[in-house]
Design a protein around this motif. Sequence first.
Motif, PDB file in Angstrom:
ATOM      1  N   SER A 102       0.694  -1.095  -0.052  1.00 22.52           N
ATOM      2  CA  SER A 102      -0.052   0.017  -0.132  1.00 22.52           C
ATOM      3  C   SER A 102       0.845   1.313  -0.072  1.00 22.52           C
ATOM      4  CB  SER A 102      -0.866  -0.035   1.175  1.00 22.52           C
ATOM      5  OG  SER A 102      -1.936  -1.095   1.082  1.00 22.52           O
ATOM      6  N   THR A 103       2.003   1.223   0.650  1.00 24.15           N
ATOM      7  CA  THR A 103       2.765   2.250   0.574  1.00 24.15           C
ATOM      8  C   THR A 103       3.881   2.122  -0.304  1.00 24.15           C
ATOM      9  OG1 THR A 103       4.055   1.518   2.427  1.00 24.15           O
ATOM     10  CG2 THR A 103       2.317   3.138   3.055  1.00 24.15           C
ATOM     11  N   ASN A 104       4.116   1.172  -1.198  1.00 21.56           N
ATOM     12  CA  ASN A 104       5.330   0.842  -2.248  1.00 21.56           C
ATOM     13  C   ASN A 104       6.471   0.877  -1.263  1.00 21.56           C
ATOM     14  OD1 ASN A 104       6.677   0.123  -4.362  1.00 21.56           O
ATOM     15  ND2 ASN A 104       6.956   2.549  -5.079  1.00 21.56           N
ATOM     16  N   ALA A 105       6.737   0.311  -0.292  1.00 24.43           N
ATOM     17  CA  ALA A 105       7.784   0.190   0.582  1.00 24.43           C
ATOM     18  C   ALA A 105       8.953  -0.403  -0.284  1.00 24.43           C
ATOM     19  CB  ALA A 105       7.420  -0.632   1.881  1.00 24.43           C
ATOM     20  N   SER A 106      10.025   0.064   0.265  1.00 24.33           N
ATOM     21  CA  SER A 106      11.382  -0.464  -0.011  1.00 24.33           C
ATOM     22  C   SER A 106      12.384  -0.504   1.283  1.00 24.33           C
ATOM     23  CB  SER A 106      11.903   0.225  -1.265  1.00 24.33           C
ATOM     24  OG  SER A 106      12.000   1.775  -0.925  1.00 24.33           O
ATOM     25  N   GLY A 107      13.709  -0.365   0.958  1.00 26.03           N
ATOM     26  CA  GLY A 107      14.390  -0.546   2.062  1.00 26.03           C
ATOM     27  C   GLY A 107      15.778  -0.581   1.630  1.00 26.03           C
ATOM     28  N   THR A 108      16.672  -1.589   2.506  1.00 30.37           N
ATOM     29  CA  THR A 108      17.959  -1.810   2.571  1.00 30.37           C
ATOM     30  C   THR A 108      18.266  -2.535   1.402  1.00 30.37           C
ATOM     31  OG1 THR A 108      17.918  -3.581   3.947  1.00 30.37           O
ATOM     32  CG2 THR A 108      18.431  -1.334   5.051  1.00 30.37           C
ATOM     33  N   THR A 109      17.875  -3.446   0.665  1.00 34.38           N
ATOM     34  CA  THR A 109      18.079  -4.213  -0.395  1.00 34.38           C
ATOM     35  C   THR A 109      17.540  -3.910  -1.481  1.00 34.38           C
ATOM     36  OG1 THR A 109      16.366  -5.759  -0.021  1.00 34.38           O
ATOM     37  CG2 THR A 109      18.180  -6.168   1.285  1.00 34.38           C
ATOM     38  N   THR A 110      16.906  -2.602  -1.729  1.00 36.84           N
ATOM     39  CA  THR A 110      16.222  -2.051  -2.910  1.00 36.84           C
ATOM     40  C   THR A 110      17.235  -2.018  -4.052  1.00 36.84           C
ATOM     41  OG1 THR A 110      14.652  -0.980  -1.694  1.00 36.84           O
ATOM     42  CG2 THR A 110      14.819  -0.501  -3.782  1.00 36.84           C
ATOM     43  N   VAL A 111      18.381  -1.631  -3.746  1.00 40.70           N
ATOM     44  CA  VAL A 111      19.577  -1.170  -4.675  1.00 40.70           C
ATOM     45  C   VAL A 111      19.758  -2.458  -5.699  1.00 40.70           C
ATOM     46  CG1 VAL A 111      21.643  -1.820  -3.338  1.00 40.70           C
ATOM     47  CG2 VAL A 111      21.704   0.039  -5.159  1.00 40.70           C
ATOM     48  N   ARG A 112      19.576  -3.678  -5.221  1.00 43.46           N
ATOM     49  CA  ARG A 112      19.608  -4.947  -5.985  1.00 43.46           C
ATOM     50  C   ARG A 112      18.521  -5.507  -6.307  1.00 43.46           C
ATOM     51  NH1 ARG A 112      23.690  -8.709  -7.129  1.00 43.46           N
ATOM     52  NH2 ARG A 112      23.155 -10.795  -7.322  1.00 43.46           N
ATOM     53  N   TYR A 113      17.346  -5.769  -5.461  1.00 49.13           N
ATOM     54  CA  TYR A 113      16.087  -6.295  -5.759  1.00 49.13           C
ATOM     55  C   TYR A 113      14.919  -5.093  -6.145  1.00 49.13           C
ATOM     56  CZ  TYR A 113      18.898 -10.021  -3.776  1.00 49.13           C
ATOM     57  OH  TYR A 113      20.088 -10.956  -3.393  1.00 49.13           O
ATOM     58  N   GLY A 114      14.967  -4.020  -5.861  1.00 46.33           N
ATOM     59  CA  GLY A 114      13.876  -3.356  -5.860  1.00 46.33           C
ATOM     60  C   GLY A 114      12.978  -3.329  -4.813  1.00 46.33           C
ATOM     61  N   GLY A 115      11.935  -2.361  -5.063  1.00 46.30           N
ATOM     62  CA  GLY A 115      10.962  -2.235  -3.854  1.00 46.30           C
ATOM     63  C   GLY A 115       9.493  -3.161  -4.084  1.00 46.30           C
ATOM     64  N   MET A 116       8.628  -2.749  -3.698  1.00 51.20           N
ATOM     65  CA  MET A 116       7.335  -3.483  -3.796  1.00 51.20           C
ATOM     66  C   MET A 116       6.551  -3.561  -5.254  1.00 51.20           C
ATOM     67  SD  MET A 116       6.788  -5.278  -0.931  1.00 51.20           S
ATOM     68  CE  MET A 116       5.127  -5.789  -0.939  1.00 51.20           C
ATOM     69  N   HIS A 117       7.071  -2.462  -5.631  1.00 48.43           N
ATOM     70  CA  HIS A 117       6.591  -2.441  -7.269  1.00 48.43           C
ATOM     71  C   HIS A 117       7.102  -3.502  -8.226  1.00 48.43           C
ATOM     72  CE1 HIS A 117       3.575   0.649  -8.244  1.00 48.43           C
ATOM     73  NE2 HIS A 117       4.349   1.565  -7.602  1.00 48.43           N
ATOM     74  N   HIS A 118       8.495  -3.800  -7.744  1.00 48.43           N
ATOM     75  CA  HIS A 118       9.314  -4.931  -8.564  1.00 48.43           C
ATOM     76  C   HIS A 118       8.908  -6.263  -8.297  1.00 48.43           C
ATOM     77  CE1 HIS A 118      11.444  -0.865  -8.760  1.00 48.43           C
ATOM     78  NE2 HIS A 118      11.881  -1.248  -9.909  1.00 48.43           N
ATOM     79  N   THR A 174       9.039  12.191  -1.543  1.00 44.56           N
ATOM     80  CA  THR A 174       9.146  10.972  -0.794  1.00 44.56           C
ATOM     81  C   THR A 174       9.612   9.616  -1.714  1.00 44.56           C
ATOM     82  OG1 THR A 174       8.076   9.315   0.819  1.00 44.56           O
ATOM     83  CG2 THR A 174       6.785  10.640  -0.759  1.00 44.56           C
ATOM     84  N   GLY A 175      10.591   9.122  -1.144  1.00 45.04           N
ATOM     85  CA  GLY A 175      11.140   7.849  -1.877  1.00 45.04           C
ATOM     86  C   GLY A 175      10.439   6.525  -1.647  1.00 45.04           C
ATOM     87  N   GLU A 176      10.113   6.551  -0.090  1.00 44.09           N
ATOM     88  CA  GLU A 176       9.479   5.295   0.132  1.00 44.09           C
ATOM     89  C   GLU A 176       8.407   5.224   1.120  1.00 44.09           C
ATOM     90  OE1 GLU A 176      12.875   2.889   1.298  1.00 44.09           O
ATOM     91  OE2 GLU A 176      13.032   3.800   3.341  1.00 44.09           O
TER      92      GLU A 176
END
Length: 447
Positions: free
Chosen positions: A138-154, A404-406
Amino acid sequence: MLDSLKAALADKVSTAPTDLETHGKDEAYPIRSLPQAVVYAQSLEDVVRTLDWARESGLAVIPFGTGTSLEGHVLPQGPAISLDLSRMNRVLEVRPEDFLAIVEPGVTREQLNAALKGTGLFFPVDPGANASLGGMASTNASGTTTVRYGGMHHNVLALQVVLADGEVLELGRAVRKTSAGYDLKDLFIGSEGTLGVITRLTLRLHPLPSHVHTLRVFFHSLEAAADAAYALMGSGLPLARLELLDELSLSAINRYLQRSYPEKPALFVEFHSSTREALEAESQMALELMREAGAVAVDAARTPEERNAQWEARHQLYWALVAQYPGHKFMITDTAVPLSRMPELVRHSQRLLREMGLGGSIVGHVGDGNFHTLVATGEQDYPKAEAFSARLVEKALELGGTCTGEHGVGLRKKKYLAHEHGAALEWMRQLKRLFDPQNILNPGKVV
């Protein structure tokens, strides 16, 4: 009015003061606003019945996961009920051969990864908090691993969503890609419960990395650490995590977790590599690059226990700061800019904190151009912290970034959307009216 809701859902409805209090706040927004009741949904049918009741009564419905949001997403803006989805917490299916899992929205990321043990797979999106996967979508969360695996959209392949009128939609497909029609699934990811209620998710899984190496790299200044992060991103190395922490962060972590890290600005770095030989070569290249960028100390976390301790320290930062500033409130916000402008925004943020006389920590997922500021304030100083946030957002937008990024928009970032999106904001409002003509789904948020 609530009698008819209790008649429809019986003991799943609570008006207990403790339940109302829990659902009238989030982790960082300063205002509390209680719902009139909490519905603890346990099934798709419970969600549909709740929305049927809301349409008839005219009362708003606010979807609620674990309450770990930061920007006021779950606070009622008028008479409302909270629709708590935490009891819809079953992992419905794991299909290792297809690299996917199907879950209910109340499943948390830690619960899913526990269910995946023995499959050789994991779900990578890691916002720090043990948030619910429905809330993360719902918030399209991401975090520490996004640089490789992407956030919720991905990493969300398909959704089941209940609209305000009670219709149940199946969006997306359990495949890696599709070009069939408009991508409605992604419209709901990041919509913060304003367009529909997520009741099932099909998630993309990833193989556990066979070789992991983690570094802690310390610098004489935050600016040098930010510049080094940009250099790392340009190196082509297989970065999985790239986190920036300032000296205040390391000081708080040392006291809270009894660690002995150098109290200097640092990058916490993790590589996921395919072979031991590749890992050694990549680590050596990273070390040379960091020394050229001005690193004053480098420490490697070589065992799984050391790596876990490192990332525990990163995830426990908020609580470490709370312990360091007893009795203070925290204004926690995020911005993101193009990678080339990230060092400039970090410098601006640090300078702005000094100019405004605020105590705060700068920490973030700098591999994405995204970082957070955690500003400690007393009751009287909170408006100054909000003013800091506004000036930081203005600078981020000036640099071609986003408010806002995440974290998402919630209540705090609504006022910046016209500047960021221009005429597109009115189209967002038209979509809200189309999907929710009575304005009963989390009204007052986002648009």
